[in-house]
Enzyme design. Structure first.
Site, short mmCIF file in Angstrom:
data_model
loop_
_atom_site.label_atom_id
_atom_site.label_comp_id
_atom_site.label_asym_id
_atom_site.label_seq_id
_atom_site.Cartn_x
_atom_site.Cartn_y
_atom_site.Cartn_z
N GLU A 290 0.86 -1.18 0.00
CA GLU A 290 0.00 0.00 0.00
C GLU A 290 0.90 1.24 0.00
O GLU A 290 1.74 1.38 0.87
CB GLU A 290 -0.90 0.03 1.24
CG GLU A 290 -1.78 -1.19 1.41
CD GLU A 290 -2.48 -1.19 2.75
OE1 GLU A 290 -2.56 -0.10 3.38
OE2 GLU A 290 -2.94 -2.25 3.19
N ARG B 220 -6.66 -1.63 -5.42
CA ARG B 220 -7.53 -0.60 -4.85
C ARG B 220 -6.92 0.78 -5.05
O ARG B 220 -5.71 0.98 -4.83
CB ARG B 220 -7.75 -0.87 -3.36
CG ARG B 220 -8.74 0.09 -2.69
CD ARG B 220 -8.81 -0.19 -1.20
NE ARG B 220 -9.69 0.76 -0.51
CZ ARG B 220 -9.63 1.03 0.79
NH1 ARG B 220 -8.73 0.42 1.55
NH2 ARG B 220 -10.45 1.89 1.34
N TYR C 55 -7.66 4.87 -4.02
CA TYR C 55 -8.53 5.69 -3.17
C TYR C 55 -7.78 6.88 -2.60
O TYR C 55 -6.55 6.97 -2.70
CB TYR C 55 -9.13 4.85 -2.04
CG TYR C 55 -8.14 4.15 -1.14
CD1 TYR C 55 -7.96 4.55 0.17
CD2 TYR C 55 -7.41 3.05 -1.59
CE1 TYR C 55 -7.07 3.90 1.01
CE2 TYR C 55 -6.52 2.38 -0.77
CZ TYR C 55 -6.35 2.82 0.53
OH TYR C 55 -5.47 2.17 1.36
N ASP D 131 -6.71 8.66 0.74
CA ASP D 131 -6.52 8.32 2.14
C ASP D 131 -6.68 9.56 3.02
O ASP D 131 -6.94 10.66 2.53
CB ASP D 131 -5.13 7.70 2.32
CG ASP D 131 -4.97 7.02 3.67
OD1 ASP D 131 -5.98 6.53 4.21
OD2 ASP D 131 -3.85 6.99 4.19
N GLU E 40 -3.87 7.02 -2.64
CA GLU E 40 -3.27 5.76 -2.21
C GLU E 40 -3.63 4.66 -3.19
O GLU E 40 -4.73 4.60 -3.73
CB GLU E 40 -3.74 5.38 -0.80
CG GLU E 40 -3.10 4.09 -0.28
CD GLU E 40 -3.14 3.95 1.22
OE1 GLU E 40 -2.73 2.90 1.72
OE2 GLU E 40 -3.58 4.90 1.91
N THR F 45 -1.86 -2.63 -3.94
CA THR F 45 -1.76 -3.65 -4.97
C THR F 45 -2.71 -4.81 -4.70
O THR F 45 -3.02 -5.13 -3.55
CB THR F 45 -0.33 -4.22 -5.06
OG1 THR F 45 -0.01 -4.90 -3.84
CG2 THR F 45 0.69 -3.12 -5.32
N TRP G 198 -11.97 -6.45 -0.83
CA TRP G 198 -10.99 -7.54 -0.95
C TRP G 198 -11.64 -8.91 -0.94
O TRP G 198 -11.11 -9.85 -1.55
CB TRP G 198 -9.97 -7.43 0.18
CG TRP G 198 -9.13 -6.20 0.12
CD1 TRP G 198 -9.09 -5.18 1.03
CD2 TRP G 198 -8.19 -5.83 -0.90
NE1 TRP G 198 -8.21 -4.21 0.64
CE2 TRP G 198 -7.64 -4.58 -0.54
CE3 TRP G 198 -7.77 -6.44 -2.09
CZ2 TRP G 198 -6.68 -3.93 -1.32
CZ3 TRP G 198 -6.82 -5.79 -2.87
CH2 TRP G 198 -6.28 -4.56 -2.49
#
Length: 488
Positions: free
Chosen positions: A34, A77, A79, A81, A87, A90, A453
């Site tokens: 991340e 993902r 987005y 943060d 952010e 993977t 997820w």
């Protein structure tokens, strides 16, 4: 005193099914990275707020997904943060090389968002406006943002074991994984040492721990936990990214096997009396061999981070010899090659030839560049060094790192084609393959959908939902095929 750790208690004692039992008994692992990116704008006719710029970057995302939190075609993902930091997390990867490809894809995704925003900004803020997106961990104002690694570990490994046995490895591996930083206290080999205030915690926003213990496995909670590593820099070096994942995997294999056999791994004797002090000492020791560590058992280890790393490496090497099946745990990475490169890196420090690592270790590369410029010019202002430091990490408009790669000054493990492909294609051997196909088909059909997820949800033109609890399972179930048929 180290904080006490607790499981969240959200798992039962139900027996595991055969497939999950096989995954628990094997050495296979799921990896993820991340990365929080920093944003700034220079050259504009009027000041541009970083948060507003980040929101501009996500306007195309919101227009399509109706949210600043979405999953893209490669299963990852994307987005905004806390603090309006873009952010990218993977998708699940079975191998460090796959995680590396997905991480490189994230750089391309951020670059594309930045360049689109730059084009729009110039319409109202002048033709010289430049959007910078930094893959680093600290800005000039002293704010810190993170690069977090995720490892799926077996539930039977106690949290206390991870704390005491893995943390010394994570602290000292920074001699070859650190990104380096020019700051008020001179050059440091890590970017995060001055910002981490606890060894272990269940929070990442209220405190800044080195390891996060929130019990969110994104998998069968009876079988697995997710190790969320906070101590680590955002790397431009592909070698450093691969090595930090691969070496950590091998150390975890040793710890897990000891847990299976109900014995000690031997790593407990490497626990530091004060992990925070050890972290600061490592960050300020560019030789890698100068720091002295007080250990939790009252012992003293001299010889710096290299001395601690050599102990871990020796244990891993013996373990791999005794358990050759570990080699099959990574489908695309040769564990023997990882061990050889680990040896090579430590030997460079031990022999005093640290510059030999300048083509693969971020901080060594930057320090050699800065030292050469200082020698050539006689003196460079600190502000100019900080500017070059930031440029190295700018994935949108930076030139330093790209120039180093073109000239052979920084080795790469993946070509641009592999990164381009990873923007659209998830790994084919994890559940990310199913998530990626679902997202691709839903977007192509203009369907309303959501996912996370472990879950896929189709909201229109039909409603359907399914759970993907096993991150290793990439096979299309009958339920998944039915959802795909609804999108046909």
């Amino acid at each position: 005193m180290m904080p006490q750790l607790r499981d969240s208690g959200n798992h039962s004692t139900a027996p595991l099914d055969g497939r999950t039992r096989g995954e628990v008994d094997a050495f296979i692992r799921i990896f993820g990275i991340e990365t929080e990116y920093g944003v700034s704008v220079t050259g504009a006719d009027a000041p541009c707020d970083a948060g507003q710029t980040a929101m501009m970057m996500f306007q195309p995302i919101v227009a399509q997904a109706r949210s600043t939190n979405t999953y893209i075609e490669n299963g990852s993902r994307l987005y905004l943060d806390v603090g309006s930091h873009p952010e990218y997390a993977t998708a699940e990867a079975r191998d460090p090389m796959d995680a590396l490809a997905l991480d490189a894809a994230g750089e391309l995704v951020m670059r594309d968002l930045a360049m689109d925003t730059q084009h729009r900004l110039r319409e109202g803020h002048g033709r010289r406006a430049i959007v910078h997106v930094f893959k680093n961990n600290a800005d000039s104002a002293g704010h810190s943002f993170g690069c977090h690694e995720n490892y799926l570990v077996r539930r039977f490994v106690p949290l206390e074991t991870i704390e005491h046995e893995l943390l010394p490895f994570l602290i000292t591996r920074q001699i070859f994984t650190g990104a380096g930083r020019v700051g008020g206290q001179g050059f440091q080999i890590t970017q995060r040492a001055d910002f981490l205030d606890e060894a272990v915690s269940s929070a990442t926003t209220r405190s800044r721990p080195m390891v996060n213990t929130r019990d969110e496995p994104h998998a069968d909670p009876d079988a697995f936990r997710r190790l969320h590593v906070i101590i680590g820099d955002s790397n431009r070096s592909q070698w450093a990214t691969m090595m930090k994942l691969a070496t950590t995997h091998l150390v975890l294999c040793v710890i897990e096997q000891a847990g299976r056999e109900g014995r000690e791994s031997g790593f407990a004797r490497f626990a530091f009396a004060d992990p925070g002090a050890a972290n600061h000492a490592v960050s300020r020791d560019a030789s890698g061999v100068g720091a002295v560590f007080d250990m939790a058992d009252g012992d003293v280890i001299r010889g710096g981070a290299v001395a601690v790393q050599e102990r871990y490496l020796a244990a891993v090497e013996r373990f791999v010899e005794d358990h050759p099946e570990v080699g099959a745990s990574l489908p695309r990475t040769d564990v023997h090659d990882v061990i050889a490169q680990w040896h090579e890196a430590l030997e460079a420090f031990r022999s005093g030839d640290v510059d030999a690592l300048a083509d693969r270790v971020d901080w060594v590369c930057k320090k050699r560049l800065f030292d050469a410029l200082q020698a050539r010019t006689g003196h460079l202002p600190a502000s100019r060094l900080e500017q070059l430091d930031m440029d190295y990490h700018d994935v949108a408009n930076g030139t330093v790192y790209a120039s180093l790669c073109r000239r052979g000054g920084m080795r790469t493990l993946l070509g641009r084609d592999a990164a381009d492909r990873a923007v659209h294609m998830p790994p084919d051997d994890t559940r990310a393959a199913l998530r990626g196909r679902f997202v691709r088909e839903a977007k192509a059909k203009g369907a309303r959908y959501s996912c996370d997820w472990t879950r896929l949800t189709l909201m229109s033109p039909h409603h359907s939902e399914m759970v993907l609890l096993d991150p290793f399972d990439f096979e299309e179930s009958e339920r998944f095929r039915q959802m795909m048929d609804m999108l046909a």
